[in-house]
Scaffold this motif. Structure first.
Motif, mmCIF file in Angstrom:
data_model
loop_
_atom_site.group_PDB
_atom_site.id
_atom_site.type_symbol
_atom_site.label_atom_id
_atom_site.label_comp_id
_atom_site.label_asym_id
_atom_site.label_seq_id
_atom_site.Cartn_x
_atom_site.Cartn_y
_atom_site.Cartn_z
ATOM 1 N N VAL A 1 -22.225 8.675 0.098
ATOM 2 C CA VAL A 1 -21.763 10.000 -0.024
ATOM 3 C C VAL A 1 -20.871 10.293 -1.184
ATOM 4 C CG1 VAL A 1 -20.453 11.859 1.183
ATOM 5 C CG2 VAL A 1 -22.056 10.117 2.380
ATOM 6 N N ASN A 2 -19.933 9.555 -1.402
ATOM 7 C CA ASN A 2 -19.319 9.738 -2.722
ATOM 8 C C ASN A 2 -19.895 9.759 -4.026
ATOM 9 O OD1 ASN A 2 -16.622 10.125 -1.405
ATOM 10 N ND2 ASN A 2 -16.223 8.020 -1.119
ATOM 11 N N ARG A 3 -20.812 8.775 -4.027
ATOM 12 C CA ARG A 3 -21.546 8.510 -5.334
ATOM 13 C C ARG A 3 -22.620 9.901 -5.614
ATOM 14 N NH1 ARG A 3 -19.203 4.283 -4.261
ATOM 15 N NH2 ARG A 3 -18.970 2.411 -5.769
ATOM 16 N N VAL A 4 -23.124 10.206 -4.373
ATOM 17 C CA VAL A 4 -24.159 11.317 -4.723
ATOM 18 C C VAL A 4 -23.208 12.522 -4.844
ATOM 19 C CG1 VAL A 4 -25.489 12.959 -3.109
ATOM 20 C CG2 VAL A 4 -25.825 10.535 -2.890
ATOM 21 N N ALA A 5 -22.135 12.861 -4.052
ATOM 22 C CA ALA A 5 -21.304 13.989 -4.529
ATOM 23 C C ALA A 5 -20.718 14.202 -6.089
ATOM 24 C CB ALA A 5 -20.042 14.017 -3.676
ATOM 25 N N LEU A 6 -20.153 12.664 -6.367
ATOM 26 C CA LEU A 6 -19.707 12.679 -7.830
ATOM 27 C C LEU A 6 -20.928 12.824 -8.745
ATOM 28 C CD1 LEU A 6 -17.334 9.949 -7.547
ATOM 29 C CD2 LEU A 6 -16.775 12.236 -7.918
ATOM 30 N N GLY A 7 -22.169 12.600 -8.369
ATOM 31 C CA GLY A 7 -23.290 12.427 -9.340
ATOM 32 C C GLY A 7 -23.722 13.961 -9.534
ATOM 33 N N LEU A 8 -23.559 14.829 -8.383
ATOM 34 C CA LEU A 8 -23.988 16.113 -8.530
ATOM 35 C C LEU A 8 -22.839 17.104 -8.906
ATOM 36 C CD1 LEU A 8 -26.112 15.941 -5.125
ATOM 37 C CD2 LEU A 8 -26.968 16.005 -7.760
ATOM 38 N N GLY A 9 -21.630 16.625 -9.227
ATOM 39 C CA GLY A 9 -20.540 17.554 -9.577
ATOM 40 C C GLY A 9 -20.044 18.303 -8.416
ATOM 41 N N GLU B 1 -10.644 22.829 -0.960
ATOM 42 C CA GLU B 1 -8.884 22.706 -1.249
ATOM 43 C C GLU B 1 -8.278 22.071 -0.253
ATOM 44 O OE1 GLU B 1 -5.632 24.018 -3.374
ATOM 45 O OE2 GLU B 1 -7.555 24.440 -3.944
ATOM 46 N N SER B 2 -8.857 22.062 1.231
ATOM 47 C CA SER B 2 -8.127 21.550 2.306
ATOM 48 C C SER B 2 -8.242 20.014 2.121
ATOM 49 C CB SER B 2 -8.466 22.010 3.522
ATOM 50 O OG SER B 2 -9.735 21.544 3.654
ATOM 51 N N MET B 3 -9.036 19.387 1.336
ATOM 52 C CA MET B 3 -9.271 17.949 1.249
ATOM 53 C C MET B 3 -8.651 17.279 0.118
ATOM 54 S SD MET B 3 -10.988 17.425 4.026
ATOM 55 C CE MET B 3 -11.592 15.878 3.562
ATOM 56 N N THR B 4 -7.957 18.121 -0.767
ATOM 57 C CA THR B 4 -7.293 17.651 -2.070
ATOM 58 C C THR B 4 -6.142 16.483 -1.956
ATOM 59 O OG1 THR B 4 -7.442 19.749 -2.866
ATOM 60 C CG2 THR B 4 -5.706 18.397 -4.215
ATOM 61 N N PRO B 5 -5.389 16.581 -0.832
ATOM 62 C CA PRO B 5 -4.573 15.316 -0.388
ATOM 63 C C PRO B 5 -5.090 14.314 -0.065
ATOM 64 C CG PRO B 5 -4.062 17.280 0.704
ATOM 65 C CD PRO B 5 -5.357 18.000 0.221
ATOM 66 N N PHE B 6 -6.345 14.177 0.114
ATOM 67 C CA PHE B 6 -7.016 12.866 0.364
ATOM 68 C C PHE B 6 -7.744 12.306 -0.877
ATOM 69 C CE2 PHE B 6 -6.590 15.613 4.306
ATOM 70 C CZ PHE B 6 -6.042 14.863 5.122
ATOM 71 N N THR B 7 -7.705 12.948 -2.048
ATOM 72 C CA THR B 7 -8.364 12.495 -3.231
ATOM 73 C C THR B 7 -7.544 11.627 -3.845
ATOM 74 O OG1 THR B 7 -7.953 14.349 -4.522
ATOM 75 C CG2 THR B 7 -10.066 14.475 -3.065
ATOM 76 N N ARG B 8 -7.869 10.751 -4.863
ATOM 77 C CA ARG B 8 -7.107 10.225 -5.759
ATOM 78 C C ARG B 8 -6.727 10.990 -6.900
ATOM 79 N NH1 ARG B 8 -10.574 4.677 -6.702
ATOM 80 N NH2 ARG B 8 -11.706 4.795 -4.885
ATOM 81 N N SER C 1 -18.360 1.534 5.337
ATOM 82 C CA SER C 1 -18.044 1.452 3.729
ATOM 83 C C SER C 1 -19.095 1.864 2.891
ATOM 84 C CB SER C 1 -17.521 0.092 3.324
ATOM 85 O OG SER C 1 -16.403 -0.308 4.174
ATOM 86 N N ALA C 2 -20.315 1.356 3.182
ATOM 87 C CA ALA C 2 -21.326 1.495 2.727
ATOM 88 C C ALA C 2 -21.930 3.084 2.465
ATOM 89 C CB ALA C 2 -22.611 0.747 3.135
ATOM 90 N N TYR C 3 -21.808 3.791 3.612
ATOM 91 C CA TYR C 3 -22.095 5.057 3.871
ATOM 92 C C TYR C 3 -21.141 5.798 2.839
ATOM 93 C CZ TYR C 3 -22.515 9.703 5.855
ATOM 94 O OH TYR C 3 -22.815 11.083 5.954
ATOM 95 N N MET C 4 -19.783 5.584 2.949
ATOM 96 C CA MET C 4 -18.847 6.528 2.392
ATOM 97 C C MET C 4 -19.143 6.431 0.732
ATOM 98 S SD MET C 4 -17.641 8.408 4.494
ATOM 99 C CE MET C 4 -16.551 9.224 3.333
#
Length: 66
Positions: free
Chosen positions: A46-54, A59-66, A40-43
């Motif tokens: 990773v999500n906060r780094v990715a979101l923070g960097l834009g 495209e293939s990951m779209t079904p797994f996003t909110r 949980s901590a790792y994900m």
């Protein structure tokens, strides 16, 4: 397990020994609880780094996003 992971994501300071005891009663070992916590901590990291960097998802990951 998923409730604990959600709690660590949305309100990590609210996690308590009681939450860990619940996981133990459900059959998770201390190592299992640690693995849930680390995953949980790792994900979240990773999500906060990715979101923070834009960073945009592939495209293939779209079904797994909110």
């Amino acid at each position: 397990m998923l409730a604990y992971a959600k709690q660590l994501t949305l309100a990590p300071a609210s996690a308590s020994e009681t939450d860990i005891e619940i996981l133990r009663r459900l059959g998770f070992s201390d190592r299992g609880v640690l693995e849930i916590n680390l995953s949980s901590a790792y994900m979240n990291f990773v999500n906060r780094v990715a979101l923070g960097l834009g960073v945009e998802s592939e495209e293939s990951m779209t079904p797994f996003t909110r």
